[in-house]
Design an enzyme around this catalytic site. Structure first.
Site, PDB file in Angstrom:
ATOM      1  N   GLY A 220      19.905   2.424  47.656  1.00  8.47           N
ATOM      2  CA  GLY A 220      19.072   3.366  46.930  1.00  8.47           C
ATOM      3  C   GLY A 220      17.775   2.805  46.411  1.00  8.47           C
ATOM      4  O   GLY A 220      17.009   3.507  45.740  1.00  8.47           O
ATOM      5  N   TYR A 221      17.521   1.530  46.666  1.00 10.42           N
ATOM      6  CA  TYR A 221      16.271   0.873  46.256  1.00 10.42           C
ATOM      7  C   TYR A 221      16.033   1.039  44.764  1.00 10.42           C
ATOM      8  O   TYR A 221      16.951   0.847  43.973  1.00 10.42           O
ATOM      9  CB  TYR A 221      15.102   1.375  47.108  1.00 10.42           C
ATOM     10  CG  TYR A 221      15.280   1.025  48.573  1.00 10.42           C
ATOM     11  CD1 TYR A 221      15.038  -0.260  49.046  1.00 10.42           C
ATOM     12  CD2 TYR A 221      15.741   1.984  49.480  1.00 10.42           C
ATOM     13  CE1 TYR A 221      15.233  -0.594  50.378  1.00 10.42           C
ATOM     14  CE2 TYR A 221      15.937   1.664  50.817  1.00 10.42           C
ATOM     15  CZ  TYR A 221      15.680   0.376  51.264  1.00 10.42           C
ATOM     16  OH  TYR A 221      15.887   0.058  52.579  1.00 10.42           O
ATOM     17  N   SER A 230      29.245   3.072  48.492  1.00 15.43           N
ATOM     18  CA  SER A 230      30.351   2.150  48.728  1.00 15.43           C
ATOM     19  C   SER A 230      31.123   1.855  47.435  1.00 15.43           C
ATOM     20  O   SER A 230      32.349   1.701  47.461  1.00 15.43           O
ATOM     21  CB  SER A 230      29.834   0.842  49.329  1.00 15.43           C
ATOM     22  OG  SER A 230      29.313   1.046  50.627  1.00 15.43           O
ATOM     23  N   ASP A 247      22.843  -5.493  41.930  1.00 16.02           N
ATOM     24  CA  ASP A 247      21.646  -5.178  42.697  1.00 16.02           C
ATOM     25  C   ASP A 247      20.435  -5.735  41.961  1.00 16.02           C
ATOM     26  O   ASP A 247      20.480  -5.962  40.745  1.00 16.02           O
ATOM     27  CB  ASP A 247      21.498  -3.663  42.870  1.00 16.02           C
ATOM     28  CG  ASP A 247      20.644  -3.295  44.073  1.00 16.02           C
ATOM     29  OD1 ASP A 247      21.221  -2.994  45.137  1.00 16.02           O
ATOM     30  OD2 ASP A 247      19.401  -3.315  43.954  1.00 16.02           O
ATOM     31  N   GLN A 266      21.120 -12.113  43.877  1.00 14.49           N
ATOM     32  CA  GLN A 266      22.231 -12.855  44.445  1.00 14.49           C
ATOM     33  C   GLN A 266      21.840 -14.287  44.798  1.00 14.49           C
ATOM     34  O   GLN A 266      22.702 -15.081  45.161  1.00 14.49           O
ATOM     35  CB  GLN A 266      22.786 -12.144  45.680  1.00 14.49           C
ATOM     36  CG  GLN A 266      21.901 -12.217  46.923  1.00 14.49           C
ATOM     37  CD  GLN A 266      22.623 -11.698  48.154  1.00 14.49           C
ATOM     38  OE1 GLN A 266      22.234 -10.679  48.676  1.00 14.49           O
ATOM     39  NE2 GLN A 266      23.645 -12.393  48.630  1.00 14.49           N
ATOM     40  N   ASP A 288      27.090  -7.452  50.575  1.00 18.92           N
ATOM     41  CA  ASP A 288      26.312  -6.482  51.351  1.00 18.92           C
ATOM     42  C   ASP A 288      24.924  -6.395  50.737  1.00 18.92           C
ATOM     43  O   ASP A 288      24.373  -5.320  50.541  1.00 18.92           O
ATOM     44  CB  ASP A 288      27.014  -5.115  51.345  1.00 18.92           C
ATOM     45  CG  ASP A 288      26.347  -4.105  52.279  1.00 18.92           C
ATOM     46  OD1 ASP A 288      25.594  -4.534  53.179  1.00 18.92           O
ATOM     47  OD2 ASP A 288      26.557  -2.896  52.095  1.00 18.92           O
ATOM     48  N   HIS A 291      21.141  -9.848  52.931  1.00 15.82           N
ATOM     49  CA  HIS A 291      21.455 -10.359  54.275  1.00 15.82           C
ATOM     50  C   HIS A 291      20.535 -11.515  54.683  1.00 15.82           C
ATOM     51  O   HIS A 291      20.548 -11.940  55.842  1.00 15.82           O
ATOM     52  CB  HIS A 291      21.408  -9.251  55.335  1.00 15.82           C
ATOM     53  CG  HIS A 291      22.248  -8.062  54.975  1.00 15.82           C
ATOM     54  ND1 HIS A 291      23.575  -8.184  54.624  1.00 15.82           N
ATOM     55  CD2 HIS A 291      21.946  -6.737  54.902  1.00 15.82           C
ATOM     56  CE1 HIS A 291      24.058  -6.974  54.360  1.00 15.82           C
ATOM     57  NE2 HIS A 291      23.096  -6.094  54.513  1.00 15.82           N
ATOM     58  N   GLU A 316      29.104  -9.216  55.075  1.00 13.09           N
ATOM     59  CA  GLU A 316      28.713  -8.185  56.038  1.00 13.09           C
ATOM     60  C   GLU A 316      27.416  -8.566  56.748  1.00 13.09           C
ATOM     61  O   GLU A 316      26.617  -9.356  56.245  1.00 13.09           O
ATOM     62  CB  GLU A 316      28.533  -6.836  55.338  1.00 13.09           C
ATOM     63  CG  GLU A 316      29.818  -6.246  54.787  1.00 13.09           C
ATOM     64  CD  GLU A 316      29.646  -4.794  54.358  1.00 13.09           C
ATOM     65  OE1 GLU A 316      28.535  -4.232  54.535  1.00 13.09           O
ATOM     66  OE2 GLU A 316      30.626  -4.203  53.853  1.00 13.09           O
ATOM     67  N   ASP A 317      27.229  -7.981  57.913  1.00  7.82           N
ATOM     68  CA  ASP A 317      25.976  -8.077  58.668  1.00  7.82           C
ATOM     69  C   ASP A 317      25.590  -9.524  58.991  1.00  7.82           C
ATOM     70  O   ASP A 317      24.449  -9.944  58.790  1.00  7.82           O
ATOM     71  CB  ASP A 317      24.844  -7.377  57.918  1.00  7.82           C
ATOM     72  CG  ASP A 317      25.111  -5.889  57.753  1.00  7.82           C
ATOM     73  OD1 ASP A 317      25.934  -5.347  58.515  1.00  7.82           O
ATOM     74  OD2 ASP A 317      24.513  -5.263  56.861  1.00  7.82           O
TER      75      ASP A 317
END
Length: 410
Positions: A220-221, A230, A247, A266, A288, A291, A316-317
């Site tokens: 959602g920025y 999620s 976030d 992070q 998530d 990345h 993820e990713d």
């Protein structure tokens, strides 16, 4: 102040609902029947998935305990469920249960059959007769199966549909994780990724445990009310879980019972450790986030110690290991400093006791505490534990291959 108190009571309620009745009775005595009931009813309202009703339907909920009772009026509409403390006199349906049974139904183990402890009464609204029905001497065929009035009367009544929706929310029936992803708008299934089948395989044993989940990256920025699909998916998948989201943007507009958000990077290992000290340890951590490979490695290094033994750290990713713009390696092989490079290192660490190590070798934290790796397309599960199974006895020689397959004379 009341909301803060109620929020702090959620996790104790979850634990008490899975224990003996005395634990729940002590919470009720300490905080009061009204406060405990408010937490439970808020959870029911949040879980409820209203059927197609076409209008608002009031459903009463009466909670009893040792001669006392608390009443809520739940207004079920296509937009959700609004709860209000007060008389149930206007309700078209009434659900009556006791406080202990309600707590066990909402936050207890799935083996508890809460339906057997609830009484549901539906008061259908009268169906206005048609002109044909109100006429005397009307032929019997006017009241046949094809009658519009009879079809209306025989169809499920809105009050019954609404009461069933509330009852189902109390029962906490399991839904497929892919369904939940689509319902809450998570991209973990059906959009860019197909992850939920793998998550369900590994997380199923934890589904009804009082887990703590941390997911890095909310979506959602910069909009504080956007994203969080999620997080809501995990909250509903783990009906006894507490879900945390991290976030770089403020996402406080998403906060709700059993779902908390935090602002931070992070890549800030000091902040991550402080967050984990306050709100961990976690049963599940999911990366998530950005990345960016540097960020992935920094988060893993800081947070793996705060995963409970037997828990999971998911990345993820991992395809960004091959994307230079994310710090990946531009080639067929992912190198050191990438998420895939990290996974290769962890695989080697699983076997550190079998390798011919130098005399001064000292196993790393991951060597000693990673016990399993499960890899899928773009997705990696790392299982935390104690990697100390040892090796084969020292008297068993590491025999050269030609001992079993001697050279043949020509």
């Amino acid at each position: 102040m009341k909301n803060a108190l109620n929020e702090s009571l959620v996790e104790p309620l979850i634990l008490a609902a899975g224990a003996r009745d005395g634990d729940m009775l002590r919470l009720i005595d300490e905080h009061g029947l009204e406060v405990v009931t408010d937490v439970l009813v808020a959870e029911v309202a949040g879980r409820c998935e209203p059927p197609v009703l076409g209008r608002e339907v009031p459903v009463g909920l009466r909670v009893t305990h040792e001669g006392r009772e608390v009443e809520y009026l739940l207004t079920v509409s296509p937009g959700g469920v609004d709860r209000r403390l007060g008389s149930v006199g206007a309700a078209l349906a009434l659900i009556t249960t006791d406080a202990l049974s309600l707590a066990r139904s909402v936050f207890g183990p799935p083996s508890f059959d809460g339906a057997a402890t609830r009484q549901v009464t539906v008061h259908p609204e009268p169906v206005a007769p048609t002109a044909a029905q109100s006429s005397e001497g009307c032929p019997a065929r006017e009241f046949g199966i094809g009658s519009r009035a009879l079809r209306k009367a025989d169809s499920p009544h809105p009050a019954a549909l609404a009461a069933q929706a509330v009852s189902s929310a109390m029962a906490g029936r399991d839904r497929d994780l892919g369904d939940l992803a689509l319902h809450f708008g998570s991209d973990k299934w059906g959009m860019w990724h197909w992850y939920t089948q793998h998550y369900a395989r590994h997380f199923a044993p934890l589904r009804h445990e009082p887990v703590r989940v941390l997911e890095i990256g909310i979506g959602g920025y910069s909009d504080p009310a956007a994203g969080g699909g999620s997080l809501r998916m995990w909250k509903n998948y783990f009906p006894r879980g507490i879900v945390h989201g991290l976030d770089v943007y403020d996402k406080s507009g998403l906060n709700e019972p059993r779902l908390r958000t935090f602002v931070g990077s992070q890549n800030d290992t000091g902040f991550l450790r402080e967050l984990a000290e306050q709100h961990g340890p976690f049963d599940i951590i999911i990366d998530d986030g950005s990345h960016v490979n540097e960020h992935i490695l920094a988060s893993f290094d800081a947070l793996l110690p705060y995963v409970r033994p037997g828990g999971w750290y998911v990345i993820e990713d991992i395809q960004t290991s091959y994307w230079p713009q994310y710090g990946g390696t531009s080639g067929a092989q992912a190198g050191a400093g990438t998420s895939v490079g990290l996974l290769k290192q962890l695989m080697e660490g699983l076997e550190y006791q079998e390798a011919n190590q130098p005399r001064d070798f000292s196993p790393s934290y991951t060597d000693q505490h990673v016990v399993g790796l499960h890899l899928y397309h773009n997705l990696a599960f790392v299982q935390k534990g104690i990697n100390n199974e040892g090796t084969i006895p020292t008297w068993v020689k590491r025999t050269p291959l030609n001992y079993f397959y001697p050279a043949q004379d020509n």
